[in-house]
Design a protein around this motif. Structure first.
Motif, short mmCIF file in Angstrom:
data_model
loop_
_atom_site.label_atom_id
_atom_site.label_comp_id
_atom_site.label_asym_id
_atom_site.label_seq_id
_atom_site.Cartn_x
_atom_site.Cartn_y
_atom_site.Cartn_z
N SER A 1 0.84 -1.20 0.00
CA SER A 1 0.00 0.00 0.00
C SER A 1 0.88 1.25 0.00
O SER A 1 0.62 2.22 -0.72
CB SER A 1 -0.91 0.03 1.23
OG SER A 1 -1.75 -1.10 1.24
N ALA B 1 0.79 4.31 -2.60
CA ALA B 1 0.51 5.69 -2.21
C ALA B 1 1.77 6.55 -2.40
O ALA B 1 1.68 7.73 -2.72
CB ALA B 1 0.05 5.76 -0.76
N GLU C 1 1.34 9.50 4.47
CA GLU C 1 0.00 9.44 3.87
C GLU C 1 -0.59 8.03 4.02
O GLU C 1 -1.77 7.87 4.34
CB GLU C 1 0.07 9.83 2.40
CG GLU C 1 -1.31 9.84 1.75
CD GLU C 1 -1.27 10.15 0.26
OE1 GLU C 1 -0.16 10.35 -0.29
OE2 GLU C 1 -2.35 10.17 -0.33
N THR C 2 0.25 7.03 3.79
CA THR C 2 -0.22 5.65 3.92
C THR C 2 -0.72 5.38 5.33
O THR C 2 -1.81 4.85 5.54
CB THR C 2 0.94 4.67 3.59
OG1 THR C 2 1.48 5.05 2.33
CG2 THR C 2 0.45 3.24 3.54
N LEU D 1 -4.03 7.24 5.90
CA LEU D 1 -5.21 6.62 5.28
C LEU D 1 -5.65 5.38 6.06
O LEU D 1 -6.84 5.08 6.14
CB LEU D 1 -4.90 6.25 3.83
CG LEU D 1 -4.89 7.43 2.85
CD1 LEU D 1 -4.25 7.04 1.53
CD2 LEU D 1 -6.31 7.95 2.62
N LEU D 2 -4.70 4.69 6.66
CA LEU D 2 -5.05 3.46 7.38
C LEU D 2 -5.47 3.71 8.83
O LEU D 2 -6.22 2.93 9.40
CB LEU D 2 -3.86 2.50 7.37
CG LEU D 2 -3.46 1.96 6.00
CD1 LEU D 2 -2.13 1.23 6.07
CD2 LEU D 2 -4.54 1.02 5.47
N TYR E 1 -8.25 13.40 9.57
CA TYR E 1 -7.32 13.11 8.50
C TYR E 1 -6.14 14.10 8.45
O TYR E 1 -4.98 13.70 8.47
CB TYR E 1 -8.05 13.08 7.14
CG TYR E 1 -7.09 12.82 6.01
CD1 TYR E 1 -6.80 11.51 5.62
CD2 TYR E 1 -6.44 13.86 5.36
CE1 TYR E 1 -5.88 11.26 4.62
CE2 TYR E 1 -5.51 13.61 4.37
CZ TYR E 1 -5.24 12.31 4.00
OH TYR E 1 -4.32 12.08 3.02
N PHE F 1 -2.27 13.41 9.34
CA PHE F 1 -1.25 13.48 8.29
C PHE F 1 -0.07 14.33 8.76
O PHE F 1 1.10 13.94 8.62
CB PHE F 1 -1.87 14.08 7.02
CG PHE F 1 -0.91 14.19 5.87
CD1 PHE F 1 -0.47 13.05 5.22
CD2 PHE F 1 -0.46 15.42 5.43
CE1 PHE F 1 0.41 13.14 4.15
CE2 PHE F 1 0.42 15.52 4.37
CZ PHE F 1 0.85 14.38 3.73
#
Ligand SMILES: [Zn+2]
Lengths: 536, 334
Positions: free
Chosen positions: A75, A79, A84-85, A88-89, A134, A138
């Motif tokens: 993943s 990405a 960021e990975t 997102l998780l 989010y 981040f």
């Protein structure tokens, strides 16, 4: 953190300078002074060191997201960005999160985790993910992984800050130089105070040149221009003030201790002098190859043996401060004249002046530049004799003129998926050159083809996979590409025995068969010979 | 004989498409064939050149517009079954776009499913996905990575309408870019605004088909001339209009793109739009898991998207999974 996250979102979501400037100015207008210093630090590459390895972060994120580690890695590869990975998780999907922590709180929290045992770190990090939306998540992950970039240039940040506090941009730029940390300084002292006490060590902002857009003859009368070789080391500034020596790199790192050769400058040059130049590995009247300086850069403890093997000099380009006075506004020719006197008086073998290239007509330079490689130079620097020493990258009075890159035809051997927009395409390639009927890997390259070409190579890769190793596919050796690169040296860290610098694809040689690609020996022939390579 | 070999006998991947030998038909074939069953109207699934088309009636309406009126079409409704040489094909809603169906294929006690493209959440205009317990599932996995998890529609809806309102307040028109079949109508369905909605020709024609199929959308204006619209408005168009004179007449505007890819920062930033809405017509990671839980396939064949990775993951979960190469595309933004 909310106001910082909002600002980040506005800046990150736009490509327009006006929008970014406005968002930054709004932030600087309203934010808490403590937060502001951190924001400036983050935007000027003064981030705290990461408190844990990224290996641990990956494991914790995979565990938290309840997926196997390999799936996390795949993943991440798609990405293209670790923070960021993880975000997102792991970010919270609750819509009503209230987080009252300030940026200052966050930064202190991150710094406080350094040195804790990993189990305690894991609990804190995973607990924090649970509480962040989010954008905040981040930013948190970017700070943890230690590579937070805001998409804001130093210049833009300085301009917004200047608009907010009403202090001239160049003054702000100068104040922000040096190795301050938010722990050691507050907003008042860093920005607002007229004559802060710690200016003595501060370097001037560097003047940087763009590549010459057209032909040299378009620059007008050659008599108006001073031409020097473009040396390939580390741009630096040597400061002598209050009987102290400070050596800065363009990356604003204070490296005085790394180069004991420079200690003697305090005896050779008067106090109140600031020199702009290049830190270079230099021996027997010639630069050593780029691998040599790399060896010095990494070392904090410098042995006599290393200094003998790889001696370092300061090749001076310019004089910025003379007898304690900022002379950046004097014309180049006058600064040069003063500089020549200083160097002559200094009599120091580690202090060289970048020699002027003698020429009459522009055309003379066309042939001279062909000798740049033998001199281990990248080309020429062209400076107008009337030019002041400006701040940042500016067009018009200084130009760099680089020699054409090296090039070689190589065979595509392995491919990996690209990142982001190209996440579905095989766009990261490994290349080989022939030796005894075998292809020896010598470089990787990711850029230089059009989208159309990448699509065609991608479909070739899918149809011609010989073997898979995780995300990597070995392909039939059929496609030939011309690769360009900037530097070349012997290396025993590479299987090919050769290291190349900044390789990229120039074109797809559809006219060539794999058997017609170059041999490894052709590449080795490109290495400038002087029998003194450091690790060959 | 084991189930696995039965499924090979029932569905096979050939150069022309997914082939069902006992019925001698292809499903969403990418090369011309005599008889084709079509899951939905997107151009990578409903291609020109086949002798005979069998599909949901909404899908045939779309094909009549895209491929021509005069072809041989046979229409069915949701839940209808068609028997071909002892193979029963049943059309079950897929929730992807207007008329989209999954195909349930039963032969001698073996049940196979071809998902086409599908989506879990009911968006109100694309039919509602139903799970189909089966032995073999042929599935898309366009977004088959844990990175992709969609927000609920009502949250995207709120985000969208807030953005439109803010633009209007700062004197800008709102341009929403999305694929003209499916995404564009979903955006219209989400809009809650008194502003006039202008649509591009490609969107206008697809809207007409939705209306014809009894799906009502908010009133829109299809501008026939080059006049600048008066007052603030919303514009819905395919992404290909970026940088064209057609779009320029709506200046000043803020632009946005709606796609599953907008969850990734790289594509979001590289698209030269001001805003990205994460809105997809495909299953996300959780959605694919829900499908596996509810349909309990013994065997999964992944056809497009992150096939290698998703199949590997399924194998680790104890589900037999392989990948097959097709010419279906992942979520289109153009
Ligand atoms: Zn589709």
């Amino acid at each position: 953190m909310r106001d910082f996250a909002d600002m980040f979102q506005a800046v990150d979501g736009s490509t327009k300078t006006t929008v970014k400037t406005q968002a930054l100015k709004n932030y600087f207008d309203k934010a808490d002074p403590k937060d502001k210093v951190w924001a400036i630090a983050i935007m000027s590459h003064r981030r705290p060191k990461r408190p844990m390895t990224t290996t641990l972060l990956r494991e914790w994120a995979a565990e938290y997201a309840e997926i196997p580690l390999w799936l996390f890695e795949d993943s991440y590869h798609i990405a293209g960005d670790l923070a960021e990975t993880i975000t997102l998780l792991c970010h919270s999907r609750e819509s009503d999160i209230e987080d009252s922590r300030s940026l200052d709180d966050f930064m202190k929290f991150i710094i406080s985790m350094k040195g804790m045992d990993t189990e305690a770190q894991r609990v804190l990090v995973q607990e924090t993910w649970r509480t962040l939306d989010y954008t905040s998540c981040f930013i948190f992950n970017k700070l943890l992984t230690g590579n937070f970039r805001m998409g804001v240039s130093q210049k833009l940040m300085q301009r917004s800050l200047s608009l907010s506090v009403g202090i001239e941009e160049n003054v702000i730029a100068h104040k922000l130089m040096g190795d301050w940390t938010p722990a050691s300084i507050d907003f008042q002292e860093l920005i607002l105070d007229i004559q802060p006490e710690n200016m003595a060590s501060k370097p001037y902002p560097f003047y940087l040149a763009y590549s010459m857009p057209g032909r040299s003859k378009e620059l007008g009368d050659p008599k108006d221009w001073q031409v020097e070789w473009k040396w390939d080391g580390i741009r630096g500034q040597v400061i002598l003030r209050d009987a102290h020596l400070y050596v800065w790199t363009r990356g604003e790192e204070l490296v005085t201790d790394r180069y004991p050769e420079f200690t003697s400058f305090t005896e050779s040059i008067f106090d109140g002098t600031v020199l702009d130049g290049e830190i270079m590995a230099f021996k027997d009247g010639m630069p050593l190859d780029f691998q040599a300086l790399q060896k010095r850069i990494g070392r904090k403890i410098i042995s006599n043996k290393l200094m003998e093997e790889i001696p370092v000099v300061f090749m001076i380009y310019d004089l910025l401060e003379h007898e304690g006075k900022d002379i950046r506004q004097l014309p180049m020719s006058e600064r040069r004249a003063l500089l020549e006197v200083i160097v002559k008086k200094a009599h120091n073998e580690n202090l060289l002046i970048s020699p002027l290239v003698e020429f009459k007509e522009w055309i003379d330079l066309d042939s001279l530049i062909q000798t740049a490689r033998e001199k281990r130079c990248e080309g020429f620097m062209l400076k107008h004799k009337e030019s002041a020493y400006e701040v940042g990258r500016k067009k018009g009075n200084w130009w760099k003129w680089k020699v054409d890159p090296y090039s070689i035809d190589a065979v595509l051997t392995f491919a990996m998926r690209g990142h982001g927009r190209r996440a579905n395409l095989y766009t990261d390639y490994t290349f080989g050159l022939w030796q005894d009927g075998e292809l020896i890997t010598f470089a990787k390259a990711y850029s230089g083809l059009s989208d159309k070409e990448f699509n065609r190579v991608d479909s070739f890769v899918r149809k011609n996979t010989v073997q898979r190793f995780g995300p990597v596919r070995q392909v039939k050796p059929e496609l030939v590409f011309e690769l360009a690169f900037e530097g070349i040296a012997h290396s025993n860290r590479h299987k090919s025995g050769v290291a190349v610098r900044f390789p990229r694809m120039v074109r797809w040689r559809t006219d060539k068969k794999a058997s017609e690609a170059n041999k490894l020996s052709d590449l080795i022939d490109l290495i400038p010979e002087d029998g003194r390579n450091q690790d060959g | 004989m084991s189930r696995v070999s039965k499924s090979n006998e029932l569905l096979r991947f050939s150069e022309r498409g997914i082939y069902c030998p006992p019925a001698d038909v292809y499903i969403d074939p990418w090369r011309p064939v005599d008889r084709a069953i079509i899951t939905h109207g997107h151009s990578d699934h409903a291609r020109a050149g086949h002798g005979h088309y069998l599909a949901h009636r909404f899908t045939t309406a779309i094909m009549k517009h895209r491929l021509g009126e005069g072809l041989s079409y046979q229409s069915v409704d949701y839940g209808d079954s068609v028997n071909i040489n002892g193979v029963t094909f049943t059309f079950i809603p897929a929730g992807h776009i207007l008329g989209s169906c999954q195909l349930r294929i039963e032969y001698k006690g073996h049940i196979g499913v071809v998902s086409g493209d599908y989506k879990l959440e009911d968006d109100g205009i694309s039919g509602c996905y139903e799970p189909i317990p089966c032995h073999t599932l042929i599935t898309e996995c366009t977004f088959g990575l844990p990175l992709f998890n969609w927000k609920e529609d009502h949250l995207v809806k709120e985000e969208l309408n807030t953005w439109v309102k803010e633009n209007a307040l700062s004197g800008k028109n709102s341009v929403l870019l999305g694929y003209s079949l499916g995404k564009a109508q979903r955006l219209q369905h989400m809009l809650e605004t008194d502003l006039p909605i202008y649509v591009h020709g490609a969107v206008h024609h697809m809207n007409a088909i939705y209306e014809h199929c009894g799906i009502s959308l908010p009133p829109t204006i299809y501008p026939q001339d080059t006049k600048k619209p008066e007052g603030p408005c919303v514009v819905i168009a395919p992404p290909s209009v970026l940088g064209t004179p057609w779009l320029r007449k709506f200046a000043p505007f803020a632009s946005s793109m709606a796609s599953g890819w907008m969850s990734l920062r790289g594509p979001r930033r590289r698209r030269s739009v001001d805003k990205g809405f994460v809105l997809s017509d495909h299953m996300d990671w959780k959605g694919l898991h829900t499908v596996m839980d509810e349909t309990r396939p013994e065997r999964v064949i992944c056809t497009h998207g992150y096939t290698d990775i998703f199949a590997q993951y399924l194998r680790e979960q104890g589900i037999e999974a392989i990948t097959e190469k097709t010419e279906f595309e992942t979520e289109q933004t153009e």
